[in-house]
Enzyme design. Structure first.
Site, short mmCIF file in Angstrom:
data_model
loop_
_atom_site.label_atom_id
_atom_site.label_comp_id
_atom_site.label_asym_id
_atom_site.label_seq_id
_atom_site.Cartn_x
_atom_site.Cartn_y
_atom_site.Cartn_z
CG ASP A 1 1.36 14.56 8.09
OD1 ASP A 1 0.84 15.62 7.28
OD2 ASP A 1 1.74 13.54 7.35
CB VAL B 1 1.73 0.62 4.57
CG1 VAL B 1 0.26 0.14 5.22
CG2 VAL B 1 2.37 1.59 5.70
CE LYS C 1 4.17 3.25 10.34
NZ LYS C 1 3.61 4.34 10.88
CG LEU D 1 -1.85 -1.22 1.26
CD1 LEU D 1 -2.87 -0.94 2.74
CD2 LEU D 1 -2.78 -1.11 0.03
N GLY D 2 1.94 1.22 0.70
CA GLY D 2 2.89 2.31 0.61
C GLY D 2 4.32 1.99 1.09
CD GLU D 3 9.60 1.34 -0.76
OE1 GLU D 3 10.91 1.37 -0.60
OE2 GLU D 3 9.04 1.30 -1.57
N GLY D 4 7.88 4.04 3.02
CA GLY D 4 8.41 5.15 3.60
C GLY D 4 9.88 5.16 3.76
CD GLN D 5 14.36 8.71 6.13
OE1 GLN D 5 13.70 9.56 6.37
NE2 GLN D 5 15.53 8.95 6.60
CG PHE D 6 12.96 5.02 9.16
CD1 PHE D 6 14.27 4.91 9.29
CD2 PHE D 6 12.38 6.25 9.40
CE1 PHE D 6 15.23 6.03 9.34
CE2 PHE D 6 13.15 7.17 9.71
CZ PHE D 6 14.74 7.25 9.56
#
Length: 813
Positions: free
Chosen positions: A663, A545, A576, A537-542
């Site tokens: 946020d 998901v 996550k 579903l998503g990807e971040g720096q660390f």
């Protein structure tokens, strides 16, 4: 800390959308920023009327008070000129002229004149207005300043003023240029010539009528209406410019002339740049066969060959609104000096009125700038300044290193203290400092303007953005010193936190300690082998998901979280994960987030169901909201007020625990079954919303378009700053998320606008009232969320109550 980082990076940001109303700064003829050696002329009457004396309002006894050519002017105005070299490309919107007065000893002035310009010093273009007129009305006496708007504006490095007058008159001129630096870096674009539409007996022309390059079947080596700072209206038959023909604001094409189904545009830039996005202003009157493009494919070139891997983007198709809008195409931080984009038709016609790029200079760029002149006469001074700057930087580095060593010593001495107690103590000290600072500031209500207004000649107390940045840097430095005196650092923005313990009271510190020490059923370990991966579903720096199926999750659910699915079937969940190579701080933050989320119980807050922390990678398992995030869902759902009520309810719950989200936006509000809205924090981890965040040297990212002025400038995050973000989120909902907040402002201008809130002189720009928003909701609710004085903003309890009352009146359903 946060603003020190801003001050170092704000001028390296390259964000588009230049405006004739904003770019009206004097460029340095009067103030002396333009050096004498950058002012030249075709000739001069004498040494005392040389080019360097052609500065507006210069009458200090040097020379004879203006530039005068060596012979009388000529009617065509093409032989004699005064030339100004701006050293770099500028967006020029206004010019000023003056004659020679010389304390009454002279009476020469130019009644009319022409302007020509060049971007490279070789190819010159004669300016003309939108109706083709080249001659500009000048002065009627020798002393008054006459200002003339350039419509259209020009993008140039070199500008020539060429007097046109009666041959019997001697002319002299003093001049000034107004505008701003052309940060886009675009030096030309190439595109097919626009087409003609025949609509209800009317000829509608979509040609680029101000293009300054070679115009044929395909226009090349020039700039025109797509970079003139004026974007078209919703109805393409009308124009923002009085007296122009139907279709004037747009360049447009009919798909019948393009068998491949797309038009191709090529953009050339001054240097190799790192591109973040391109913004294209499109018309969308689909009832007349006009739609925004259905797909954009962009190719990149840094040398002689095009790269083989293009970037493609498909915008969301709008079947409801016919409003013209900017469509942002992410370019994925690709490096190039030339970009070729193919825009695919979605209907019979495709109309563009403005194109702009977000980029910065690439670190890969090597070689000399062919347009940059080295000032040999000032080389020694430049070297001395560089040596001084290096010495200052070395001193700063030594101080920072010494401070870090000292902080480590303090950390070792305080290891026995709980992390939560330290957090609460820092929050208390920050709150005390913020209260002291607020008591010294003006805390009155603010009026609002629709645009920045710059009136020339400028008043003496006007401050340019660069001076404002320096003043705020001093303010930030004083903040740092005050906080250092109480033994702590300024607050900073932590990436990927859903909530924060900052700005808590003494009561909050007790609650926080209890939360961290408590245990909960939702922190039970879930067997990893019972999770089946479905999609990312998503990807971040660390971390990432994932959407997963969880077999046997029913045994882990609380009684207050009912299940509608068959108890035997797997449950869809969001997982996550933390990357195995994440550093220690990221790991601690992840575990802290698990502990906090395990205690949150509210129907409008995403629920933590279980965890997998026995081995790496660490995982937290949360509810999966079937309808995605609110930003995407709003395109198909109209019960706007009910959504706002649910978000306010969730934030009311968080504020009751003294938790700060930091946020809040529609991208972080998920939509589940029965249209339930739940607040989360996945927006930052999704590439779709990358353009909503301002990145600081690869470290933290900031949603500046949703942040309050005190959060951006002072690093201060409170429940009141969340209220500010709620006002922006409500604005998103009532505009159906059709555009980004402050879409007409670049990131740099958004930051400058927060400075207007800080100065509180009535020049701050507010988000406009959405079309479907009643006046009382905008005036009494939204604007109250954006009050300068954070203490005057409503609480979430008040917001929730007001929205419930509005919902009862069926005002927005």
């Amino acid at each position: 800390k946060i603003f020190n980082i801003f001050s170092l990076n704000i001028y390296f940001l390259r964000v588009p959308i230049f405006s004739n109303e904003v770019c009206r700064y004097p460029l340095g003829m009067t103030g002396g920023q333009i050096q004498d050696e950058d002012i030249s002329a075709s000739s001069q009457w004498s040494e005392s009327t040389a080019a360097k004396f052609g500065r507006l309002d210069l009458d200090n006894g040097d020379g004879d008070g203006a530039w005068c050519p060596d012979i009388m002017s000529e009617p065509d105005g093409l032989k004699h000129y005064l030339q100004v070299d701006l050293r770099s490309l500028h967006f020029i919107t206004l010019v000023g002229t003056q004659g020679r007065h010389a304390d009454g000893m002279g009476n020469e002035f130019a009644q009319t004149y022409r302007i020509s310009y060049s971007r490279d010093g070789t190819s010159w273009v004669g300016w003309h207005d939108r109706k083709g007129k080249q001659v500009i009305e000048g002065n009627k006496n020798a002393y008054d300043v006459v200002l003339k708007d350039l419509e259209p504006a020009i993008i140039a490095r070199y500008v020539r003023f060429m007097p046109v007058t009666d041959p019997s008159m001697i002319v002299c001129m003093r001049v000034e240029l107004y505008g701003c630096e052309w940060l886009d870096g675009l030096i030309s674009y190439s595109l097919p010539d626009g087409h003609q539409m025949f609509y209800r007996g009317m000829d509608v022309y979509f040609n680029d009528s101000v293009y300054d390059g070679a115009a044929a079947e395909r226009m090349t080596k020039g700039l025109g209406q797509l970079t003139d700072g004026t974007w078209g209206l919703d109805d393409f038959l009308h124009s923002r410019i009085y007296g122009m023909w139907p279709g004037y604001d747009y360049v447009g094409w009919n798909n019948k002339s393009f068998p491949k189904g797309y038009i191709e545009m090529i953009f050339d830039f001054d240097h190799i740049r790192n591109f973040t996005s391109i913004k294209v202003h499109c018309n969308n009157m689909y009832t007349r066969g006009v739609r925004m493009f259905r797909q954009a494919t962009c190719f990149f070139r840094s040398g002689s060959e095009w790269e083989s891997d293009p970037v493609s983007f498909k915008p969301t198709v709008d079947q409801v609104s016919q409003r013209a809008r900017f469509v942002t195409v992410p370019l994925g931080d690709r490096t190039a000096s030339t970009i070729k984009c193919r825009f695919h038709f979605a209907d019979v016609w495709m109309l563009f009125s403005e194109v702009a790029f977000q980029s910065d200079y690439s670190v890969c760029f090597t070689g000399d700038d062919p347009t940059h002149k080295v000032d040999d006469s000032n080389t020694r001074i430049l070297i001395g300044c560089l040596v001084a700057i290096i010495a200052i930087l070395m001193t700063i580095i030594v101080i920072i290193l010494w401070r870090q060593v000292w902080q480590k010593m303090l950390e070792k001495a305080s290891r026995r203290m709980l992390d939560d107690e330290l957090t609460a103590r820092l929050a208390f000290q920050t709150q005390s400092f913020s209260f002291h600072h607020s008591s010294l500031s003006s805390e009155s209500g603010s009026t609002f303007n629709s645009t920045y207004e710059r009136i020339f000649p400028l008043c003496a107390d006007y401050q340019e953005p660069s001076r404002f940045v320096r003043k705020l840097t001093e303010l930030s430095s004083s903040c740092n010193k005050a906080l250092a005196a109480v033994g702590s650092d300024p607050p900073h923005y932590a990436e990927a936190d859903i909530i924060s313990l900052q700005e808590c009271s003494d009561k909050c510190s007790i609650t926080a300690v209890n939360l961290f020490n408590a245990t909960d059923s939702s922190m039970r370990e879930f067997p990893r082998h019972k999770l089946t991966f479905k999609e990312k579903l998503g990807e971040g720096q660390f971390g990432e998901v994932h959407l997963c199926e969880a077999e046997g999750m029913q045994d882990f659910l609380d009684a207050d979280l009912p299940m509608e699915e068959n108890a035997e079937s797997p449950l869809l969940v969001a997982v996550k994960t933390l990357r195995e190579d994440a550093n220690k701080n990221a790991r601690n933050d992840f575990l802290k987030e698990i502990r906090i989320m395990s205690r949150l119980r509210d129907p409008n807050i995403v629920r933590l169901l279980a965890v997998c922390v026995d081995t790496d990678p660490l995982c937290m398992i949360t509810e999966y909201m079937e309808n995605g995030d609110l930003n995407q869902f709003l395109h198909n759902y109209n019960k706007l007020l009910d959504m706002a009520v649910q978000i306010a309810s969730g934030m009311k719950y968080l504020s009751s625990l003294n938790f700060v989200h930091r946020d809040l936006a529609t991208r972080n509000c998920l939509v589940g079954k029965n249209y339930t809205i739940k607040i989360a924090d996945f927006g930052m981890s999704r590439n779709l919303y990358r353009g909503d965040y301002y990145r600081i040297q690869g470290r933290a990212v900031l949603p500046i378009r949703w942040m309050s002025w005190e959060s951006i400038l002072l690093g201060k995050f409170t429940m009141a700053s969340d209220v500010w973000a709620f006002g922006v989120t409500l604005w998103e909902i009532l505009t159906l998320c059709k555009e980004q907040p402050y879409s007409h402002l670049s990131d740099e201008q958004v930051i400058e606008n927060t400075g207007e809130f800080f100065r509180d002189k009535g020049k701050q720009v507010y988000l406009p009232r959405p079309e479907c928003c009643p006046d009382f909701v905008y005036n009494e609710l939204m604007l109250s969320c954006w009050r300068r004085n954070s203490k005057q903003r409503p609480s979430f309890q008040e917001i929730h109550l007001r929205l419930m009352e509005s919902l009862g009146d069926n005002l927005l359903l």
